[in-house]
Design a protein around this motif. Structure first.
Motif, PDB file in Angstrom:
ATOM      1  N   MET A 284      41.809  58.712  29.278  1.00  0.00           N
ATOM      2  CA  MET A 284      43.087  58.883  28.371  1.00  0.00           C
ATOM      3  C   MET A 284      44.148  59.742  29.221  1.00  0.00           C
ATOM      4  O   MET A 284      43.645  60.761  29.667  1.00  0.00           O
ATOM      5  CB  MET A 284      42.922  59.475  27.047  1.00  0.00           C
ATOM      6  N   PRO A 285      45.318  59.740  29.292  1.00  0.00           N
ATOM      7  CA  PRO A 285      46.328  60.272  29.862  1.00  0.00           C
ATOM      8  C   PRO A 285      46.657  61.599  29.193  1.00  0.00           C
ATOM      9  O   PRO A 285      46.810  62.579  29.557  1.00  0.00           O
ATOM     10  CB  PRO A 285      47.674  59.306  30.208  1.00  0.00           C
ATOM     11  N   GLU A 286      46.516  61.359  27.835  1.00  0.00           N
ATOM     12  CA  GLU A 286      47.002  62.449  26.863  1.00  0.00           C
ATOM     13  C   GLU A 286      46.114  62.090  25.737  1.00  0.00           C
ATOM     14  O   GLU A 286      46.273  61.284  25.057  1.00  0.00           O
ATOM     15  CB  GLU A 286      48.499  62.330  26.589  1.00  0.00           C
ATOM     16  N   LYS A 287      45.283  63.313  25.341  1.00  0.00           N
ATOM     17  CA  LYS A 287      44.544  63.096  24.172  1.00  0.00           C
ATOM     18  C   LYS A 287      44.878  63.647  22.848  1.00  0.00           C
ATOM     19  O   LYS A 287      45.190  65.077  22.778  1.00  0.00           O
ATOM     20  CB  LYS A 287      43.059  63.594  24.577  1.00  0.00           C
ATOM     21  N   SER A 288      45.159  62.961  21.699  1.00  0.00           N
ATOM     22  CA  SER A 288      45.788  63.757  20.821  1.00  0.00           C
ATOM     23  C   SER A 288      44.429  63.793  19.706  1.00  0.00           C
ATOM     24  O   SER A 288      43.346  63.692  20.106  1.00  0.00           O
ATOM     25  CB  SER A 288      46.462  62.349  19.942  1.00  0.00           C
ATOM     26  N   SER A 289      44.831  64.457  18.615  1.00  0.00           N
ATOM     27  CA  SER A 289      43.716  65.115  17.704  1.00  0.00           C
ATOM     28  C   SER A 289      42.914  63.893  17.175  1.00  0.00           C
ATOM     29  O   SER A 289      41.678  63.716  17.060  1.00  0.00           O
ATOM     30  CB  SER A 289      44.162  65.987  16.510  1.00  0.00           C
ATOM     31  N   VAL A 290      43.653  62.687  17.137  1.00  0.00           N
ATOM     32  CA  VAL A 290      43.060  61.304  16.892  1.00  0.00           C
ATOM     33  C   VAL A 290      41.935  61.160  17.437  1.00  0.00           C
ATOM     34  O   VAL A 290      40.813  60.641  17.283  1.00  0.00           O
ATOM     35  CB  VAL A 290      43.996  60.258  16.375  1.00  0.00           C
ATOM     36  N   ALA A 291      42.250  61.067  18.933  1.00  0.00           N
ATOM     37  CA  ALA A 291      41.382  60.894  19.836  1.00  0.00           C
ATOM     38  C   ALA A 291      40.082  61.597  19.968  1.00  0.00           C
ATOM     39  O   ALA A 291      39.046  61.355  20.025  1.00  0.00           O
ATOM     40  CB  ALA A 291      42.000  60.788  21.353  1.00  0.00           C
ATOM     41  N   TRP A 292      40.463  62.905  19.749  1.00  0.00           N
ATOM     42  CA  TRP A 292      39.351  64.068  20.109  1.00  0.00           C
ATOM     43  C   TRP A 292      38.278  63.535  18.756  1.00  0.00           C
ATOM     44  O   TRP A 292      36.874  63.526  19.016  1.00  0.00           O
ATOM     45  CB  TRP A 292      39.876  65.313  19.764  1.00  0.00           C
ATOM     46  N   ASN A 293      38.727  63.298  17.611  1.00  0.00           N
ATOM     47  CA  ASN A 293      38.046  63.051  16.483  1.00  0.00           C
ATOM     48  C   ASN A 293      37.091  61.689  16.606  1.00  0.00           C
ATOM     49  O   ASN A 293      36.089  61.755  16.304  1.00  0.00           O
ATOM     50  CB  ASN A 293      38.963  62.815  15.176  1.00  0.00           C
ATOM     51  N   ALA A 294      37.957  60.696  17.263  1.00  0.00           N
ATOM     52  CA  ALA A 294      37.262  59.423  17.235  1.00  0.00           C
ATOM     53  C   ALA A 294      36.028  59.665  18.278  1.00  0.00           C
ATOM     54  O   ALA A 294      34.706  58.852  17.915  1.00  0.00           O
ATOM     55  CB  ALA A 294      38.070  58.348  18.010  1.00  0.00           C
ATOM     56  N   MET A 295      36.152  60.464  19.231  1.00  0.00           N
ATOM     57  CA  MET A 295      34.920  60.651  20.384  1.00  0.00           C
ATOM     58  C   MET A 295      33.862  61.638  19.812  1.00  0.00           C
ATOM     59  O   MET A 295      32.731  61.360  19.751  1.00  0.00           O
ATOM     60  CB  MET A 295      35.481  61.200  21.568  1.00  0.00           C
ATOM     61  N   ILE A 296      34.402  62.616  19.111  1.00  0.00           N
ATOM     62  CA  ILE A 296      33.444  63.410  18.329  1.00  0.00           C
ATOM     63  C   ILE A 296      32.667  62.608  17.282  1.00  0.00           C
ATOM     64  O   ILE A 296      31.189  62.825  17.011  1.00  0.00           O
ATOM     65  CB  ILE A 296      34.305  64.671  17.792  1.00  0.00           C
ATOM     66  N   ALA A 297      33.529  61.859  16.523  1.00  0.00           N
ATOM     67  CA  ALA A 297      32.881  61.106  15.305  1.00  0.00           C
ATOM     68  C   ALA A 297      31.644  60.050  16.021  1.00  0.00           C
ATOM     69  O   ALA A 297      30.573  59.673  15.510  1.00  0.00           O
ATOM     70  CB  ALA A 297      33.803  60.556  14.669  1.00  0.00           C
ATOM     71  N   SER A 298      32.016  59.491  17.366  1.00  0.00           N
ATOM     72  CA  SER A 298      31.119  58.863  17.883  1.00  0.00           C
ATOM     73  C   SER A 298      29.950  59.386  18.161  1.00  0.00           C
ATOM     74  O   SER A 298      28.765  58.847  17.916  1.00  0.00           O
ATOM     75  CB  SER A 298      31.762  58.490  19.018  1.00  0.00           C
ATOM     76  N   TYR A 299      29.902  60.648  18.537  1.00  0.00           N
ATOM     77  CA  TYR A 299      28.515  61.354  18.960  1.00  0.00           C
ATOM     78  C   TYR A 299      28.001  61.625  17.561  1.00  0.00           C
ATOM     79  O   TYR A 299      26.519  61.555  17.557  1.00  0.00           O
ATOM     80  CB  TYR A 299      28.925  62.681  19.547  1.00  0.00           C
TER      81      TYR A 299
END
Length: 618
Positions: free
Chosen positions: A207-222
């Motif tokens: 991702m060129p720029e990571k929003s808080s939504v993207a961080w949450n999506a990846m953390i939720a994935s783990y």
């Protein structure tokens, strides 16, 4: 002034009033008055006027979709806006097939769809799991020239993710001229749901720029994949990059804290929520309560629960479930009765937690009563989980025949969970004949679950049936089923240490093993005798990992080394605590004057002054 000019003036004068009144409209009775006025003004064929009425009927919470359809049928030539509104209303009311039928009517009447038509249609295919229709709609999106429209493309990615067609979702994603945060996070979540966590992480990293939504999506994935260490590492990286924590990220990380039993990190997140003014909605409040319950801090969980300005059903359920897993059956029942007095209607989850509380505390009569009340008073038909709780309740209490009758009279076929509860009870009460019959059935239902083989082998070993033990071991080997190694975790100064039986990878293993030897020597003086019954069947483990170096003993020794005198030691384990470690932990709490809280696969054990909160009933 001519008659036609007078009508035009009346219409122009009425239009602002009509729009203003539609904004204030809050009921169908008022809507029908406005409809009547629209007819009197000669606007019943006007798409703009009727479209506003149809929008209220279709999409408002106070609307009436049937009335919207009635208005639609009276229109000579509805435009795309009106079709789109009806399709959205049908989707919101969960009529996905009707959405597609309306789209066909739209095409037959030569009304061209626009960029707002397709997202709802694609959503209807998701709802109906209509794979072929979804692919046809994809073709229509391209045909009508909306292949580069972000709304349509994101809808297609979401649809293909729902169909688990990740290659198709990725193709749409790769061909997008411009991707937004929805595009990235939808695909990341799709990879995660299908178990492709590494692919999700690679996408996240690109991702060129990571929003808080993207961080949450990846953390939720783990977190959803039980990869809590990776979730914590990513969370730390997020904090290093100064990304603000929102309520969604907070909920994901609290779930990770609950999974690892990391109380200190959970407390930090709770404080951050309070100090930063993050909205404490029902879901986040429940997640906080759940974290404290699963980290062994029941008092704090109850404090958060009591201080909530409004207690939603999920919070009641979570607190009852927390009391259940800590063996507080009577307290769980009292909380349920308080819930009843406050006129909060229970659901099926409430009764799963309540029956589980009775099972873990031996409250047989109370459990029977709640099981009856569930259907007779609250109209909730028992599900497979409720039957499983009843079998567990009766089985633990030694009422094996009654538990078997529950299974025989169930209106649905018992699953591995229900039969497994009876198998576990047979092991506890050493009923080899019934356990053998049940055990073989459970293994066939879950041939890859090592725990089922272990319980059956234990049952045989306790009865001295070594040939049958060997058969179970051979069956495991032939099927390639490996016994899950016991693993215990303990957190100290923000670092979680993990131990396996006999493991020596910890940098302080020499000191830890020395402390175990000291610990065992001191509890022998007050009567400790190793209990080998629980491991007789597992000859390999007995040779390599002596009973006195089980993972929880290593974790307790580490806790004694690192924590201050009289400080509580908190441990989580992935398997059920064995009898020997349970007895040893009671004596360690007495000799060293420590409270030791152990969360195993089934429940919590609070060891204090030589006793356990479970009263040896687990």
């Amino acid at each position: 002034m001519s008659l036609s000019l007078q009508v035009q003036v009346q219409v122009m004068a009425a239009s602002p009033l009509r729009r203003h009144e539609l904004q204030r409209c809050s009921s169908m009775a008022h809507l029908k008055q406005l409809h009547s006025r629209t007819i009197r003004l000669g606007l019943s064929s006007d798409n703009d006027s009727m479209g506003r009425l149809i929008k209220f009927c279709s999409l408002s919470q106070s609307g009436d979709l049937n009335y919207a359809l009635h208005l639609f049928d009276q229109m000579p030539q509805p435009d795309a806006f009106i079709y789109n509104t009806i399709i959205r209303g049908l989707l919101n009311s969960h009529f996905p097939t009707d959405c597609l039928l309306f789209y066909l009517r739209m095409l037959h009447r030569c009304v061209s769809p626009n960029r707002f038509t397709f997202p709802s249609l694609v959503g209807s295919c998701c709802l109906a799991n209509a794979v072929e229709e979804g692919r046809q709609l994809h073709a229509h999106i391209l045909k009508f020239g909306f292949g580069d429209d972000g709304f349509c493309e994101n809808s297609l990615i979401n649809m293909y993710v729902g169909f688990r067609a990740l290659d198709d979702a990725r193709k749409v994603f790769d061909e997008m001229p411009a991707r937004d945060v929805v595009s990235w996070t939808t695909l990341i979540a799709g990879y995660s749901r299908c178990g492709f966590v590494e692919e999700a992480f690679c996408l996240f990293e690109s991702m060129p720029e990571k929003s808080s939504v993207a961080w949450n999506a990846m953390i939720a994935s783990y977190v959803q994949s039980n990869r809590f260490h990776e979730a914590f590492a990513l969370f730390q990286r997020m904090r290093d990059e100064k990304v603000e924590l929102d309520k969604y990220l907070a909920a994901s990380m609290l779930a990770a804290c609950a999974g690892l039993g990391d109380l200190n990190q959970g407390k930090w997140i709770h404080r951050y929520i309070e100090e930063s003014g993050i909205e404490l909605d029902s879901k986040l409040a429940t997640t906080i309560i759940d974290m404290y319950c699963k980290c062994g801090c029941l008092e704090k969980a109850f404090q958060v629960f009591k201080e909530l300005p409004h207690i939603g059903l999920s919070s009641w359920n979570c607190m009852i479930g927390g009391l259940a897993m800590h063996g507080k059956g009577k307290a769980a029942a009292e909380l349920f009765e308080k819930m009843q007095r406050e006129r909060v209607a229970p659901d099926n989850i409430t009764f799963v937690n309540l029956l589980s509380a009775c099972a873990h505390s031996g409250l047989v009569e109370e459990g029977r009563s709640y099981f009856r009340r569930m259907s007779e008073v609250h109209g909730i038909e028992p599900r497979i989980e409720h039957y499983g709780c009843m079998v567990d309740l009766l089985g633990r209490a030694g009422m094996l025949e009654e538990a078997k009758e529950i299974i025989d009279n169930m209106p649905i076929s018992p699953d591995a969970g229900v039969l497994g509860a009876l198998l576990g009870a047979c092991k506890i009460h050493r009923n080899v004949e019934l356990g053998e019959a049940i055990g073989e059935g459970v293994i066939e239902l879950e041939p890859n679950n090592s725990g089922r083989y272990v319980v059956l082998a234990n049952l045989y070993a306790n009865a001295g049936k070594w040939e049958d033990v060997a058969k179970v071991r051979k069956l495991m080997n032939d099927r390639g089923v490996k016994k899950a190694p016991g693993c215990s975790r303990i957190e100290f100064e923000g670092v979680v240490s993990e131990f396996i039986a006999g493991g020596r990878t910890h940098p302080e293993s020499r000191e830890i093993y020395g402390k175990v030897d000291e610990m065992l020597e001191r509890i022998r003086r007050v009567g400790y005798v190793p209990d080998v019954d629980g491991v007789l069947h597992d000859l390999e483990e007995e040779k390599e990992n002596p009973l006195y170096y089980h993972s929880e003993k290593l974790a307790i020794a580490f806790g004694l080394l690192k924590t201050k005198p009289r400080e509580t030691i908190r441990i989580s384990k992935n398997l059920r605590v064995c009898n020997d470690c349970h007895n040893a932990s009671k004596l360690v709490s007495l000799v060293f004057n420590r409270e030791i809280i152990v969360r195993d696969r089934n429940r919590f054990h609070h060891f204090k002054m030589g006793d356990c909160s479970c009263q040896d009933y687990w």
